[in-house]
Structure formats: C-alpha cells, structure tokens
Motif scaffolding. Structure first.
Motif, PDB file in Angstrom:
ATOM      1  N   ILE A  10       0.566  -0.991   0.000  1.00  0.00           N
ATOM      2  CA  ILE A  10      -0.109   0.024   0.409  1.00  0.00           C
ATOM      3  C   ILE A  10       0.796   1.201   0.241  1.00  0.00           C
ATOM      4  O   ILE A  10       1.424   1.093   0.888  1.00  0.00           O
ATOM      5  CB  ILE A  10      -1.048  -0.090   1.423  1.00  0.00           C
ATOM      6  CG1 ILE A  10      -1.902  -1.453   1.606  1.00  0.00           C
ATOM      7  CG2 ILE A  10      -1.461   1.141   0.751  1.00  0.00           C
ATOM      8  CD1 ILE A  10      -2.967  -1.691   0.076  1.00  0.00           C
ATOM      9  N   LEU A  12       1.716   4.756   0.860  1.00  0.00           N
ATOM     10  CA  LEU A  12       0.619   5.751   1.544  1.00  0.00           C
ATOM     11  C   LEU A  12       1.115   7.217   0.827  1.00  0.00           C
ATOM     12  O   LEU A  12       2.285   7.993   0.912  1.00  0.00           O
ATOM     13  CB  LEU A  12       1.643   5.991   3.323  1.00  0.00           C
ATOM     14  CG  LEU A  12       1.635   4.943   3.524  1.00  0.00           C
ATOM     15  CD1 LEU A  12       2.571   5.521   5.455  1.00  0.00           C
ATOM     16  CD2 LEU A  12       0.106   4.819   4.034  1.00  0.00           C
ATOM     17  N   TYR A  92       0.189  -4.329   2.937  1.00  0.00           N
ATOM     18  CA  TYR A  92      -1.523  -4.677   3.746  1.00  0.00           C
ATOM     19  C   TYR A  92      -1.613  -5.302   5.467  1.00  0.00           C
ATOM     20  O   TYR A  92      -1.981  -4.763   6.160  1.00  0.00           O
ATOM     21  CB  TYR A  92      -2.352  -5.142   2.576  1.00  0.00           C
ATOM     22  CG  TYR A  92      -4.091  -5.367   2.978  1.00  0.00           C
ATOM     23  CD1 TYR A  92      -4.146  -3.844   3.542  1.00  0.00           C
ATOM     24  CD2 TYR A  92      -4.293  -6.125   2.867  1.00  0.00           C
ATOM     25  CE1 TYR A  92      -5.299  -3.555   3.188  1.00  0.00           C
ATOM     26  CE2 TYR A  92      -6.004  -5.806   3.241  1.00  0.00           C
ATOM     27  CZ  TYR A  92      -6.274  -5.009   2.965  1.00  0.00           C
ATOM     28  OH  TYR A  92      -8.513  -4.837   3.666  1.00  0.00           O
ATOM     29  N   CYS A  95      -0.210  -2.529   7.214  1.00  0.00           N
ATOM     30  CA  CYS A  95      -1.518  -1.313   7.229  1.00  0.00           C
ATOM     31  C   CYS A  95      -2.114  -1.914   8.613  1.00  0.00           C
ATOM     32  O   CYS A  95      -3.121  -1.084   8.967  1.00  0.00           O
ATOM     33  CB  CYS A  95      -1.125  -1.223   5.731  1.00  0.00           C
ATOM     34  SG  CYS A  95      -2.720  -0.709   5.840  1.00  0.00           S
ATOM     35  N   THR A 170      -3.303   3.064  -3.538  1.00  0.00           N
ATOM     36  CA  THR A 170      -2.533   4.079  -3.028  1.00  0.00           C
ATOM     37  C   THR A 170      -4.245   5.011  -1.723  1.00  0.00           C
ATOM     38  O   THR A 170      -5.094   4.840  -1.794  1.00  0.00           O
ATOM     39  CB  THR A 170      -2.897   5.133  -3.802  1.00  0.00           C
ATOM     40  OG1 THR A 170      -2.183   4.629  -4.783  1.00  0.00           O
ATOM     41  CG2 THR A 170      -2.052   6.477  -3.067  1.00  0.00           C
ATOM     42  N   LEU A 171      -2.963   4.722  -0.224  1.00  0.00           N
ATOM     43  CA  LEU A 171      -3.936   5.269   0.955  1.00  0.00           C
ATOM     44  C   LEU A 171      -3.275   7.347   0.670  1.00  0.00           C
ATOM     45  O   LEU A 171      -2.662   7.295   1.042  1.00  0.00           O
ATOM     46  CB  LEU A 171      -3.474   4.835   1.932  1.00  0.00           C
ATOM     47  CG  LEU A 171      -4.378   4.878   3.267  1.00  0.00           C
ATOM     48  CD1 LEU A 171      -5.775   3.757   2.590  1.00  0.00           C
ATOM     49  CD2 LEU A 171      -3.918   3.922   4.160  1.00  0.00           C
ATOM     50  N   CYS A 176      -1.709   4.434   8.765  1.00  0.00           N
ATOM     51  CA  CYS A 176      -3.076   3.085   8.282  1.00  0.00           C
ATOM     52  C   CYS A 176      -4.105   3.618   8.681  1.00  0.00           C
ATOM     53  O   CYS A 176      -4.182   3.161  10.316  1.00  0.00           O
ATOM     54  CB  CYS A 176      -2.641   1.604   7.963  1.00  0.00           C
ATOM     55  SG  CYS A 176      -1.587   1.599   6.655  1.00  0.00           S
ATOM     56  N   SER A 179      -8.992   4.989   6.683  1.00  0.00           N
ATOM     57  CA  SER A 179      -9.451   5.219   5.880  1.00  0.00           C
ATOM     58  C   SER A 179      -9.406   4.103   3.566  1.00  0.00           C
ATOM     59  O   SER A 179      -9.403   4.184   2.972  1.00  0.00           O
ATOM     60  CB  SER A 179      -8.606   6.079   5.016  1.00  0.00           C
ATOM     61  OG  SER A 179      -7.273   6.335   4.822  1.00  0.00           O
ATOM     62  N   PHE A 180      -8.426   3.007   4.812  1.00  0.00           N
ATOM     63  CA  PHE A 180      -8.181   1.645   4.160  1.00  0.00           C
ATOM     64  C   PHE A 180      -9.783   0.616   2.669  1.00  0.00           C
ATOM     65  O   PHE A 180      -9.492   0.508   2.536  1.00  0.00           O
ATOM     66  CB  PHE A 180      -7.473   0.802   4.204  1.00  0.00           C
ATOM     67  CG  PHE A 180      -7.201  -0.474   5.848  1.00  0.00           C
ATOM     68  CD1 PHE A 180      -6.207   0.392   6.381  1.00  0.00           C
ATOM     69  CD2 PHE A 180      -8.647  -0.687   5.373  1.00  0.00           C
ATOM     70  CE1 PHE A 180      -6.767  -0.401   7.572  1.00  0.00           C
ATOM     71  CE2 PHE A 180      -8.894  -1.272   7.296  1.00  0.00           C
ATOM     72  CZ  PHE A 180      -8.229  -0.963   8.250  1.00  0.00           C
ATOM     73  N   LYS A 182     -11.081   2.649   1.578  1.00  0.00           N
ATOM     74  CA  LYS A 182     -11.748   2.598  -0.107  1.00  0.00           C
ATOM     75  C   LYS A 182     -11.429   1.875  -0.605  1.00  0.00           C
ATOM     76  O   LYS A 182     -10.586   1.938  -1.911  1.00  0.00           O
ATOM     77  CB  LYS A 182     -11.329   4.314   0.181  1.00  0.00           C
ATOM     78  CG  LYS A 182     -12.558   5.127   1.081  1.00  0.00           C
ATOM     79  CD  LYS A 182     -11.568   6.598   0.575  1.00  0.00           C
ATOM     80  CE  LYS A 182     -12.488   7.612   2.163  1.00  0.00           C
ATOM     81  NZ  LYS A 182     -11.187   8.807   2.062  1.00  0.00           N
ATOM     82  N   LEU A 183     -10.376   0.951  -0.170  1.00  0.00           N
ATOM     83  CA  LEU A 183      -9.238   0.032  -1.549  1.00  0.00           C
ATOM     84  C   LEU A 183      -9.317  -1.592  -1.789  1.00  0.00           C
ATOM     85  O   LEU A 183      -9.910  -1.064  -2.315  1.00  0.00           O
ATOM     86  CB  LEU A 183      -7.991   0.331  -0.458  1.00  0.00           C
ATOM     87  CG  LEU A 183      -7.624   0.929  -0.275  1.00  0.00           C
ATOM     88  CD1 LEU A 183      -5.820   0.438   1.072  1.00  0.00           C
ATOM     89  CD2 LEU A 183      -6.656   1.889  -1.130  1.00  0.00           C
ATOM     90  N   VAL A 257     -11.020  10.904   7.261  1.00  0.00           N
ATOM     91  CA  VAL A 257     -11.826   9.499   6.450  1.00  0.00           C
ATOM     92  C   VAL A 257     -12.163   9.256   5.174  1.00  0.00           C
ATOM     93  O   VAL A 257     -12.311   8.758   4.670  1.00  0.00           O
ATOM     94  CB  VAL A 257     -11.469   8.742   7.802  1.00  0.00           C
ATOM     95  CG1 VAL A 257     -11.964   7.130   7.062  1.00  0.00           C
ATOM     96  CG2 VAL A 257     -10.264   8.262   8.183  1.00  0.00           C
TER      97      VAL A 257
END
Length: 308
Positions: A10, A12, A92, A95, A170-171, A176, A179-180, A182-183, A257
C-alpha cells in the motif's frame, strides 16, 4: 502488488512535497515524538514512585498516559522511516496491524475515561462506599477490560478486512487508519455493520456513560456544600478537558477519513498532524497543570533538575 512475493503493498500518498521538506518533516516528527514520550513518561514515573498517588484516580491517569505512548509508538516510528525513504509503502498486513493498534488505543481511551468518570462519581456522590467499591481488584478489572474489550472489537474488524479484495493501492494518508475501506473493490456490508456496532460499543456507549456520570456529579455538587463543589471542580475538570480534546481527535479522524481530499493539498496533512499531536501531548500537560498533587511533584522535580 508484488506478484513474486505475493505481498500487497500500500502506498501512503498523504505527504505533501516530501522531496522538498523531507528533513523538515523528520525534525518536526522526531521532536514531537520525543516530547510526547518525555511528557507522558515523566508523569507516569511520578505516579509510580510516590505512594500517596497510588489511588484509583491517579492509576487511571497513568494508564491513560501509557495508552498515549503506545498510540504514538504505533504511528511515529513508521512516519520517521517513511520521510527518509524514497517510497512510502507498507504491506497490507502491517497496515492492518497499524490500524488495529491505532483504533485499539482509541477505544481503550474511551473506556479508560469511562472508568475515570465512574471513579469520580463514586468518590463525590457515594464517598462512604468508595473505599469498598473502588478497591484494587475493581481498578485492575477496569484496566484489563479497557484494553481487552477494545482489542477484541478491533481485532475482529481487522480479520474481516484481511479477507477483502483490493482494487486500489494508494492510501490518502500518512499512516493506516480506516480510510483503507476505500481500497476495497466492493464495499462489504458485513464490515460496515460491524464497524457501526464497534463504534457504538467502544465509543458511543462509554461517552454516554461519561456524560451521565458527570451530570450526576454536577447535580450532587450543586446541592452540596462549597467544599464538595470545590473537590468536584478540582478533580473533574481535567478529565472533562481530556474528553473534549479526545472528542475533537475523533472528529478530525472522521473528517480525514470520510472526505475525499485531493492528495496534492496540505489540508489532510495538517488535520492528521493535529489528530496525532493533540491527543498524546495535551493529556500530560492538562494533568500536569490541573491536578495539584501531580503539579506539586513536577515543581519539586524541576527544582531538583534546575539545581543540578
């Protein structure tokens, strides 16, 4: 994604013009981290070494400050490494572990503040029953539950996230957090529902309990003599200030977030630094200035250091 090693990396992407301000970032972050460690550790050591501070209220304060150190250690070392690296990446699994530690700390803080509110309620509203109820066993149970309940709730969420399929790598942040979500290729309904349940269990319910306890304290204090009102204000005000500080931290976290920021802007970076700075640094300052017993020992310590 590295196919050969089968490791999901991931990126950042929350840093702004890192190539220009790399060393400035490092100096600021390193200074803040050392300051946080020193401020929190100093008060914890004072509480540990002075037997007159071995009371439930001060033990909970020490636990809260230790929690702040753990929270900072989850974030700052990785930040220091990232600002000196050419690529700001994290696997990940790591994270997820960082996010797990981050939100375990946040949940524990709410639960510790709830335990402190209960301690103040028993001390002010039921002083005769206080020594019996708030004994060592009760304090230890509260401390263990504050960390274990939060850790269990967030661990389940981390396991759920570990099985999702990612389509973005891409975070929009510098560490971390949740907000992940959204991945994900497809948002998980189970994760969303459990996330709401977790927020209610380790966030909303403790907050409501804290507010209920302080409303009762204010009501009893208003009906009592001046000495009781003075005691209530003296011991409850620092806890309320910490609660307000922590509530702003939660609001900042939600803003960062949930809002879709352009990664090229500095606003999310500023908000992130506010959230990771105010919570662990203001707590020892508030307790050091507002708690008279701690403040007294701090003054003695500073005088000794100054003489040397």
């Amino acid at each position: 994604m590295d196919v050969e090693l089968n490791i999901t990396l991931i990126t950042l992407g929350g840093f702004v013009e890192l190539h220009r301000y790399r060393y400035l970032y490092f100096v600021i972050i390193f200074t803040l981290y050392i300051l946080i460690l020193c401020c929190n550790s100093t008060i914890v050591c004072i509480i540990w070494t002075h037997t007159n501070l071995h009371e439930p209220m001060y033990i909970f304060i020490a636990a809260l400050l230790i929690n702040s150190v753990l929270y900072s250690t989850t974030i700052y070392p990785k930040l220091l490494s990232d600002v000196l690296s050419e690529k700001q990446v994290i696997s990940y699994p790591l994270c997820l572990f960082q996010a797990f530690s981050y939100y375990t700390s946040a949940g524990s803080e709410f639960l510790l503040l709830a335990a402190m509110a209960y301690d103040r309620y028993m001390s002010i509203c039921k002083p005769l029953q206080y020594p019996v109820i708030m004994n060592k066993i009760t304090v230890h149970v509260c401390l263990v539950l504050a960390w274990l309940v939060s850790a269990f709730e967030t661990a389940v969420l981390a396991v759920l996230y570990s099985n999702v399929k990612l389509c973005r790598f891409t975070l929009a942040g510098i560490f971390c957090n949740n907000s992940f979500y959204k991945l994900q290729c497809v948002p998980s309904v189970a994760i969303s529902i459990y996330g709401v349940v977790t927020v209610i269990n380790i966030g909303l319910l403790p907050l409501l309990f804290i507010l209920f306890s302080y409303i009762r304290i204010l009501r009893i204090s208003y009906q009592s003599c001046r000495e009781v009102r003075k005691k209530a204000a003296k011991t409850c005000l620092p806890h309320l200030l910490v609660l307000i500080n922590f509530s702003f931290f939660i609001v900042f976290d939600v803003i960062i977030v949930r809002q879709e920021f352009d990664l090229s802007t500095s606003l999310p970076l500023i908000l992130t630094f506010q959230s990771i700075l105010f919570r662990p640094l203001l707590n020892p300052i508030i307790y050091g200035l507002k708690m008279s017993e701690i403040s007294k020992h701090l003054k003695i310590l500073f005088c000794i250091v100054k003489k040397q």
